[in-house]
Design a protein around this motif. Sequence first.
Motif: not given
Length: 405
Positions: A359-364
Amino acid sequence: MCGTENQAATNGTTKHLSSPSSSTDVVLNLDHGDPTVYESYWKRIGEKCTVVIKGSELMSYISDVRKPCWFLEEKFESVIKRLHRLTGNAVVDDRYVVVGTGSTQLFQALLYAITTTDASLGGTGGGPDQLPVPVVCAAPYYSQYAEETDYLRSGLYKWAGDAYAFDKDGPYIEVVTSPNNPDGTTREAVVIHNGDQGKVLYDMAYYWPQYTPITRPADHDIMYFTFSKSTGHAGSRIGWALVKDEAIARKMTKFIELSSIGVSKDSQIRAAKIMEVICEDYQDFKHHQNSNHFFEYARKLMENRWKRLREVVARSNVFSLPKYSQEYCLFHGECTESYPAFAWLKCKEEGVEDCEKLLQEYKILGRGGKRFGSDPSYARVSILSREEVFQQFLERLEIIKGNTN
């Protein structure tokens, strides 16, 4: 406590989005359960909940010295019981009400009160020979329980992890969060073999009609709730416990007295006014299909968000979500399923072991499963953000594609 979310994630100098923005460069901060989802409702209500406090009012520490919780405002106590009777979610008769600065303070006050009051858990004061009482909760459990339990480094109690793995003889305290944070399931106590050597705390932060069917009034010796998740007013920092045992209520009060000399009366009066407005809106309607009523509005909002989220996840080959069975809700008068405050996302993509990192890779920003005593393939994501943020979350989730081969 569950119900309480007080740890906002940070990520260097990257901007976080917890309020409206159209930028795709900001991080969507869905790590914590800040309930701004209800902001639109209270804007629509307008001035009905406005409270005016004169400079000469609410100046004393003391509300009523005759009560175990001597800083509890009478108006607040009265409307707490009224709201529980309206929703049918808790028994309030023959209970002492203890107010706290959110459910976090109540949780710590309860640990202190139980381990210094109940003789089966070590006596009345924690002598030098008393071992710390283990505190357990069934995994996946609320991620802050461990830190909150051990934060004060008390010799009275200590965090002992997953209740399913607890098989020791002797005293213990079990925390039951129902509906559960993070996965939204209905919970009961799981440690049964130690008989009367255990105490059970019921964290009922999400047992409200917008999140789950109200199947019966909760009737436990110790239950606690929070204003933040019932109405969305997290900033007021108000929670309350319903306690059968007067000695525990008094020990809780002593803990709060020593840590903060009571709880803000301003917050109590504001909370009382808001809860009173909710109750008054229902007074003339036995059954409540009016969307102007808070719990109808909130449930339809949560239902709509879960519908949209499930549609996105159904098109995904990367994620899955828990399924919730329908139950008859006494408050709404119909069968309904749960619409939890958090999505317990599971990453089912082969080769991806950490859902939080994906999720962090998609800025979540979500909260990884390991912090809940669970598998890192899970992550908890808040459903309680403002609409603009939630819509951007869905759009970003939509573009996460896995291996289609």
